[in-house]
Design a protein around this motif. Structure first.
Motif, PDB file in Angstrom:
ATOM      1  N   LEU A  89       0.828  -1.208   0.000  1.00  0.00           N
ATOM      2  CA  LEU A  89       0.000   0.000   0.000  1.00  0.00           C
ATOM      3  C   LEU A  89       0.862   1.258   0.000  1.00  0.00           C
ATOM      4  CD1 LEU A  89      -2.843  -1.085   2.446  1.00  0.00           C
ATOM      5  CD2 LEU A  89      -3.121  -0.512   0.037  1.00  0.00           C
ATOM      6  N   TYR A  90       1.934   1.264   0.803  1.00  0.00           N
ATOM      7  CA  TYR A  90       2.838   2.412   0.825  1.00  0.00           C
ATOM      8  C   TYR A  90       3.460   2.640  -0.553  1.00  0.00           C
ATOM      9  CZ  TYR A  90       2.695   2.361   5.981  1.00  0.00           C
ATOM     10  OH  TYR A  90       2.300   2.408   7.298  1.00  0.00           O
ATOM     11  N   LYS A  91       3.867   1.545  -1.215  1.00  0.00           N
ATOM     12  CA  LYS A  91       4.457   1.662  -2.551  1.00  0.00           C
ATOM     13  C   LYS A  91       3.445   2.189  -3.559  1.00  0.00           C
ATOM     14  CE  LYS A  91       8.096  -1.807  -2.160  1.00  0.00           C
ATOM     15  NZ  LYS A  91       8.573  -3.128  -2.596  1.00  0.00           N
ATOM     16  N   CYS A  92       2.214   1.698  -3.468  1.00  0.00           N
ATOM     17  CA  CYS A  92       1.158   2.139  -4.369  1.00  0.00           C
ATOM     18  C   CYS A  92       0.846   3.625  -4.143  1.00  0.00           C
ATOM     19  CB  CYS A  92      -0.090   1.283  -4.177  1.00  0.00           C
ATOM     20  SG  CYS A  92      -1.298   1.435  -5.484  1.00  0.00           S
ATOM     21  N   VAL A  93       0.807   4.048  -2.887  1.00  0.00           N
ATOM     22  CA  VAL A  93       0.587   5.462  -2.561  1.00  0.00           C
ATOM     23  C   VAL A  93       1.712   6.311  -3.141  1.00  0.00           C
ATOM     24  CG1 VAL A  93       0.539   7.149  -0.665  1.00  0.00           C
ATOM     25  CG2 VAL A  93      -0.793   5.060  -0.490  1.00  0.00           C
ATOM     26  N   LYS A  94       2.935   5.821  -3.016  1.00  0.00           N
ATOM     27  CA  LYS A  94       4.093   6.552  -3.536  1.00  0.00           C
ATOM     28  C   LYS A  94       4.002   6.727  -5.057  1.00  0.00           C
ATOM     29  CE  LYS A  94       8.294   6.460  -1.567  1.00  0.00           C
ATOM     30  NZ  LYS A  94       9.492   5.862  -1.009  1.00  0.00           N
ATOM     31  N   LYS A  95       3.639   5.637  -5.761  1.00  0.00           N
ATOM     32  CA  LYS A  95       3.495   5.695  -7.224  1.00  0.00           C
ATOM     33  C   LYS A  95       2.377   6.653  -7.622  1.00  0.00           C
ATOM     34  CE  LYS A  95       5.160   1.005  -8.075  1.00  0.00           C
ATOM     35  NZ  LYS A  95       4.784  -0.356  -8.484  1.00  0.00           N
ATOM     36  N   ALA A  96       1.262   6.589  -6.901  1.00  0.00           N
ATOM     37  CA  ALA A  96       0.123   7.460  -7.198  1.00  0.00           C
ATOM     38  C   ALA A  96       0.456   8.924  -6.918  1.00  0.00           C
ATOM     39  CB  ALA A  96      -1.091   7.025  -6.395  1.00  0.00           C
ATOM     40  N   ALA A  97       1.222   9.172  -5.866  1.00  0.00           N
ATOM     41  CA  ALA A  97       1.586  10.539  -5.506  1.00  0.00           C
ATOM     42  C   ALA A  97       2.492  11.172  -6.558  1.00  0.00           C
ATOM     43  CB  ALA A  97       2.276  10.554  -4.148  1.00  0.00           C
ATOM     44  N   TYR A 133      -1.839  -1.323  -8.277  1.00  0.00           N
ATOM     45  CA  TYR A 133      -3.157  -0.938  -7.750  1.00  0.00           C
ATOM     46  C   TYR A 133      -4.085  -2.147  -7.680  1.00  0.00           C
ATOM     47  CZ  TYR A 133      -7.702   1.326  -7.372  1.00  0.00           C
ATOM     48  OH  TYR A 133      -8.961   1.690  -6.957  1.00  0.00           O
ATOM     49  N   ASP A 134      -4.129  -2.920  -8.756  1.00  0.00           N
ATOM     50  CA  ASP A 134      -5.015  -4.098  -8.796  1.00  0.00           C
ATOM     51  C   ASP A 134      -4.649  -5.123  -7.733  1.00  0.00           C
ATOM     52  OD1 ASP A 134      -6.474  -2.995 -10.844  1.00  0.00           O
ATOM     53  OD2 ASP A 134      -5.465  -4.122 -12.433  1.00  0.00           O
ATOM     54  N   GLU A 135      -3.334  -5.305  -7.529  1.00  0.00           N
ATOM     55  CA  GLU A 135      -2.862  -6.241  -6.500  1.00  0.00           C
ATOM     56  C   GLU A 135      -3.311  -5.779  -5.112  1.00  0.00           C
ATOM     57  OE1 GLU A 135       1.468  -7.798  -5.050  1.00  0.00           O
ATOM     58  OE2 GLU A 135       1.230  -7.435  -7.195  1.00  0.00           O
ATOM     59  N   CYS A 136      -3.137  -4.482  -4.837  1.00  0.00           N
ATOM     60  CA  CYS A 136      -3.567  -3.924  -3.550  1.00  0.00           C
ATOM     61  C   CYS A 136      -5.083  -4.013  -3.400  1.00  0.00           C
ATOM     62  CB  CYS A 136      -3.123  -2.469  -3.420  1.00  0.00           C
ATOM     63  SG  CYS A 136      -1.368  -2.252  -3.154  1.00  0.00           S
ATOM     64  N   LEU A 137      -5.811  -3.699  -4.463  1.00  0.00           N
ATOM     65  CA  LEU A 137      -7.265  -3.740  -4.441  1.00  0.00           C
ATOM     66  C   LEU A 137      -7.767  -5.141  -4.110  1.00  0.00           C
ATOM     67  CD1 LEU A 137      -9.962  -2.241  -5.017  1.00  0.00           C
ATOM     68  CD2 LEU A 137      -9.727  -3.002  -7.381  1.00  0.00           C
ATOM     69  N   GLU A 165      -6.158  -7.572  -2.505  1.00  0.00           N
ATOM     70  CA  GLU A 165      -5.831  -7.959  -1.126  1.00  0.00           C
ATOM     71  C   GLU A 165      -6.666  -7.195  -0.095  1.00  0.00           C
ATOM     72  OE1 GLU A 165      -1.769  -8.598   0.051  1.00  0.00           O
ATOM     73  OE2 GLU A 165      -1.165  -8.906  -2.047  1.00  0.00           O
ATOM     74  N   VAL A 166      -6.904  -5.907  -0.353  1.00  0.00           N
ATOM     75  CA  VAL A 166      -7.705  -5.107   0.577  1.00  0.00           C
ATOM     76  C   VAL A 166      -9.147  -5.596   0.577  1.00  0.00           C
ATOM     77  CG1 VAL A 166      -8.668  -2.794   0.975  1.00  0.00           C
ATOM     78  CG2 VAL A 166      -6.237  -3.064   0.521  1.00  0.00           C
ATOM     79  N   THR A 167      -9.667  -5.939  -0.596  1.00  0.00           N
ATOM     80  CA  THR A 167     -11.034  -6.444  -0.690  1.00  0.00           C
ATOM     81  C   THR A 167     -11.180  -7.784   0.031  1.00  0.00           C
ATOM     82  OG1 THR A 167     -11.156  -5.387  -2.868  1.00  0.00           O
ATOM     83  CG2 THR A 167     -12.918  -6.903  -2.317  1.00  0.00           C
ATOM     84  N   ALA A 168     -10.121  -8.579   0.027  1.00  0.00           N
ATOM     85  CA  ALA A 168     -10.148  -9.894   0.676  1.00  0.00           C
ATOM     86  C   ALA A 168     -10.074  -9.819   2.202  1.00  0.00           C
ATOM     87  CB  ALA A 168      -9.010 -10.757   0.154  1.00  0.00           C
ATOM     88  N   LEU A 169      -9.667  -8.677   2.746  1.00  0.00           N
ATOM     89  CA  LEU A 169      -9.577  -8.526   4.203  1.00  0.00           C
ATOM     90  C   LEU A 169     -10.959  -8.654   4.835  1.00  0.00           C
ATOM     91  CD1 LEU A 169      -7.116  -5.504   4.573  1.00  0.00           C
ATOM     92  CD2 LEU A 169      -6.641  -7.861   5.191  1.00  0.00           C
ATOM     93  N   PRO A 170     -11.049  -9.313   5.997  1.00  0.00           N
ATOM     94  CA  PRO A 170     -12.355  -9.458   6.654  1.00  0.00           C
ATOM     95  C   PRO A 170     -12.832  -8.119   7.219  1.00  0.00           C
ATOM     96  CG  PRO A 170     -10.622 -10.349   8.033  1.00  0.00           C
ATOM     97  CD  PRO A 170      -9.986  -9.963   6.726  1.00  0.00           C
TER      98      PRO A 170
END
Length: 150
Positions: A44-52, A136-140, A142-147
């Motif tokens: 998530l931190y890496k994805c935020v960095k890329k998006a920023a 982004y898709d990888e993070c999405l 995994e985040v969606t899979a979280l309970p």
């Protein structure tokens, strides 16, 4: 290699001032659920960095709230060590109403740094973009899979 030597090597690589994941989890709020694992937090931190880098994030409670209400899509990343909790306790509910994926990471300082800010940040929304689509898709996924909390 012993555990002590590994920890020293990690301290040398990171500068020695960073806290471990376990130390960060100790200061997390009771509402920080679902909390991202160490591995997912890094992603998530890496994805935020890329998006920023290409200005595809929303930073801060007011801005994230405003764009969620406008119907913008993305992953909402909340910092688990934010105090007082009342500041952002409404956001997970809003995300669930709008079917937006969200997750907590243990540190607002790390979240702010990954967003390119020198200040700690409570909330970041990562907007989808083609330049970092794979991450982004990888993070999405995994985040969606979280309970979700009950």
């Amino acid at each position: 290699m012993t555990k002590v030597k590994k920890e020293k090597n990690v301290e040398e690589e990171t500068g020695g001032t960073e806290k471990s994941y376990q130390e960060l989890i100790a200061s997390v709020n009771p509402i920080a659920n679902p909390l991202a694992s160490r591995k997912l937090s890094k992603k998530l931190y890496k994805c935020v960095k890329k998006a920023a880098k290409i200005k595809q994030i929303r930073l801060g409670i007011k801005q994230v709230q405003k764009f969620i209400n406008k119907g913008e899509r993305g992953i909402v990343v909340l910092a688990g060590d934010t105090l007082p909790i009342d500041v952002y306790s409404h956001l997970p509910i809003v995300c669930e109403e709008r079917n937006l994926p969200y997750a907590y990471v243990p540190s607002k300082v790390d979240l702010g740094l990954s967003a390119g800010s020198k200040r700690p940040s409570c909330v970041v929304m990562i907007k989808p973009n083609d330049e970092y689509k794979e991450s982004y898709d990888e993070c999405l996924e995994e985040v969606t899979a979280l309970p979700k909390p009950i």
